[in-house]
Design an enzyme around this catalytic site. Structure first.
Site, PDB file in Angstrom:
ATOM      1  N   GLU A   1       1.524  -0.574  -5.167  1.00  0.00           N
ATOM      2  CA  GLU A   1       0.787   0.309  -5.256  1.00  0.00           C
ATOM      3  C   GLU A   1       1.459   1.654  -5.404  1.00  0.00           C
ATOM      4  O   GLU A   1       1.756   2.167  -4.253  1.00  0.00           O
ATOM      5  CB  GLU A   1      -0.334   0.453  -4.322  1.00  0.00           C
ATOM      6  CG  GLU A   1      -1.295   1.643  -4.594  1.00  0.00           C
ATOM      7  CD  GLU A   1      -2.287   2.534  -3.571  1.00  0.00           C
ATOM      8  OE1 GLU A   1      -3.215   3.013  -4.028  1.00  0.00           O
ATOM      9  OE2 GLU A   1      -1.399   2.392  -2.550  1.00  0.00           O
TER      10      GLU A   1
ATOM     11  N   ASP B   1       0.994  -1.153   0.105  1.00  0.00           N
ATOM     12  CA  ASP B   1       0.147  -0.033   0.069  1.00  0.00           C
ATOM     13  C   ASP B   1       0.688   1.444   0.043  1.00  0.00           C
ATOM     14  O   ASP B   1       1.975   1.372   0.831  1.00  0.00           O
ATOM     15  CB  ASP B   1      -0.829  -0.040   1.587  1.00  0.00           C
ATOM     16  CG  ASP B   1      -2.051   1.070   1.380  1.00  0.00           C
ATOM     17  OD1 ASP B   1      -2.856   0.984   0.281  1.00  0.00           O
ATOM     18  OD2 ASP B   1      -1.813   1.866   2.106  1.00  0.00           O
TER      19      ASP B   1
END
Ligand code: GLC
Length: 542
Positions: free
Chosen positions: A266, A205
């Site tokens: 990401e 993330d």
């Protein structure tokens, strides 16, 4: 199948499980591990290679679980570590690999480290795990700089003793200080914890946000634009070169295991920068947000596809493709609009969408995505043809964006509505009949259930299944061969290996199909040798 030369992750189709909304096994209205275990057969039936599970750790759910209070456990609503172990074993038995989501940029404000930091004095080792600073102005009452948080408001929150802490996202998500060796050691240990439990990889993330310029300089921002700032060179908190040292050490952790364990980043970065994350000693793959955000127009898609393949080939990394995820408007809805691209970071609401058109285009886009070389991501529900639920009652909204934007931006709940599995009325088999799903499902989802999709030969689910079966079994779709062929404006035509090609018609004119070809799969009815508008086809040369 996987070999040293052709490891599974280079061509895997990975199904994103937003666990809160996938399947509820205990009837409390929230998805959980029991529900996921009960539906693993469905994922095997669909024919994916792996699942990526959004954060399932203990969390106050201030940001849907991206506010983690303990990285080594399971949220009690989702189950237990023992159930997680069973899930991993059962998935592996079905040939499905399991990828978790790791959230290294920040913790929850309820994480023990942050609670200790709040209780400790300014300048203490406890505070040095996060980014605490004195404020500016008289009595330090102004934030230390002008940065803006992703869900609205400043990136700084003041603590009772007067210091401020940094949070690029919600105030409940304090940013960690990655210049602190203790933080680095802790995350390597967390990776090992889950690798030892049997997981096959991690989605990272906000991989581009972990390292900050220690001087924390002002950005000169005048409006809410944290995502827009990603375009800036030498940005003080996005895409700093320092992140690569972290990923090199993570890669060494993964490579210490006999199985090929993988990372997917990401990372929202400027064109050309993604390849840096995918150098041979760093991460394996990264999401292709340029593809997700691209308008459904042939010339623009072609440019993104070319750039992706060329850029990543320089570092030997495979491309990835994705149309939707838990942060973006579902693509059936996007493609039914006049402007089919993603134009704002969080939502492009209030633009009417023709869902029949969007669905037709989504079918074509699925065949495009699944014909491209590399790996692909399917966001739960896209295989059922789900659209964005844009009319959730305001009282139901949970995304922090809604509150943080002063009720001006509704946020991402519309793509997170619990899946419909069976039956004619909510909760459509998501949960027990009496349960109330954590977000309300539209009353009319009867025709979108997995059951209804299974029964209809022409459904979105059957299209995905057929495409995935061909991708697995047809040698022409397995390798990384890729070559454009000439085709009229507004259309795409490319060849893969063994005489397989894919044609996508995004123009208004029917497209004559190449001669001496057999149709392997089409996204919609063909018109005597012509490919209608908004339709795609896979062909085999005779
Ligand atoms: C990522 C996640 C998003 C989350 C944010 C903060 O962008 O995909 O859902 O809100 O990170 O962790």
């Amino acid at each position: 199948m996987s070999t040293a030369h052709d490891p599974w992750w280079r061509s895997a189709v990975i199904y994103q499980v937003y666990i809160r909304s996938f399947a509820d096994g205990d009837g409390d209205g929230t998805g959980d591990i029991a529900g996921l275990r009960s539906r693993l057969q469905y994922l095997a039936y669909l024919g994916v290679d792996a699942i990526w599970i959004n954060p399932w750790y203990p969390s106050p759910l201030a940001d849907g679980g991206y506010d983690v209070s303990n990285f080594r456990d399971i949220h009690p609503t989702y189950g237990t570590l023992d159930e997680a172990r069973k899930l991993i074993t059962e998935a592996h038995e079905l040939g499905l690999r399991v990828i978790l989501d790791i959230v290294p940029n920040h913790t929850s404000d309820q994480h023990a480290w942050f609670q200790k930091a709040l209780a400790a004095a300014p300048g203490s080792p406890e505070r040095d795990r996060f980014i605490f600073r004195d404020g500016r102005g008289e009595n330090g009452s102004e934030p230390p700089n002008d940065w803006h948080a992703a869900f609205g408001g400043p990136t700084w929150t003041r603590t009772p003793d007067g210091q401020w802490y940094l949070h690029l996202f919600a105030p409940e998500q304090p940013d960690l200080n990655w210049d602190n060796p203790e933080v680095r050691a802790e995350f390597e240990s967390i990776l090992r914890f889950w690798f030892d439990l049997g997981v096959d990889g991690f989605r990272i993330d906000v991989a581009h946000g972990m390292v900050k310029d220690p001087a924390l300089p002002d950005l000169g921002l005048t409006e809410f634009s944290v995502i827009a700032g990603e375009d800036q060179e030498n940005h003080p908190h996005w895409d700093r070169d320092g992140v690569h040292d972290i990923f090199r050490s993570w890669r060494a952790v993964a490579d210490g295991y006999p199985d090929p364990l993988v990372f997917v980043a990401e990372a929202h970065v400027r064109p050309g920068r993604l390849a840096h994350y995918l150098r041979p000693d760093e991460l394996h793959t990264a999401f292709n947000f340029d593809f997700l955000k691209c308008a459904l127009e042939a010339d623009k898609l072609r440019e993104v596809i070319d750039r992706t393949i060329t850029d990543l080939a320089k570092v030997g990394a495979p491309a990835t493709w994705v149309l939707s995820n838990h942060d973006e408007t579902r693509h059936v809805t996007r493609y039914g609009r006049a402007h089919t691209g993603v134009t704002t970071p969080l939502r492009d609401r209030h633009h009417p969408s023709d869902l029949a058109l969007g669905t037709r285009r989504a079918r074509a886009a699925a065949l495009l995505m699944l014909a491209l070389p590399g790996s692909a991501y399917i966001y739960q529900g896209e295989e059922l043809g789900l659209y964005e639920v844009e009319d959730l009652p305001e009282s139901a909204l949970q995304d922090p964006t809604w509150e943080r934007s002063g009720h001006t931006v509704r946020g991402r709940d519309g793509c997170r509505v619990p899946l419909p599995w069976t039956g004619d009325t909510p909760p459509f088999g998501f949960s027990t009949a009496e349960a109330v799903p954590w977000l309300p499902q539209p009353e009319n989802w009867k025709s979108y259930t997995a059951e209804a999709n299974q029964a209809d030969r022409t459904s979105m689910l059957q299209l995905y299944r057929s495409a995935l079966r061909l991708r697995r079994t047809h040698p022409g779709l397995r390798g990384e061969d890729f070559r454009w062929l000439d085709s009229p404006d507004g259309t795409l035509l490319f060849e893969r290996g063994d005489g397989v090609s894919c044609a996508v018609n995004l123009s208004e004119q029917p497209l004559p199909l190449p001669e001496a070809c057999t149709v392997l799969l089409a996204s919609g009815p063909l018109d005597s040798g012509l490919l209608p508008a908004d339709t795609a086809v896979w062909l085999q040369q005779d």
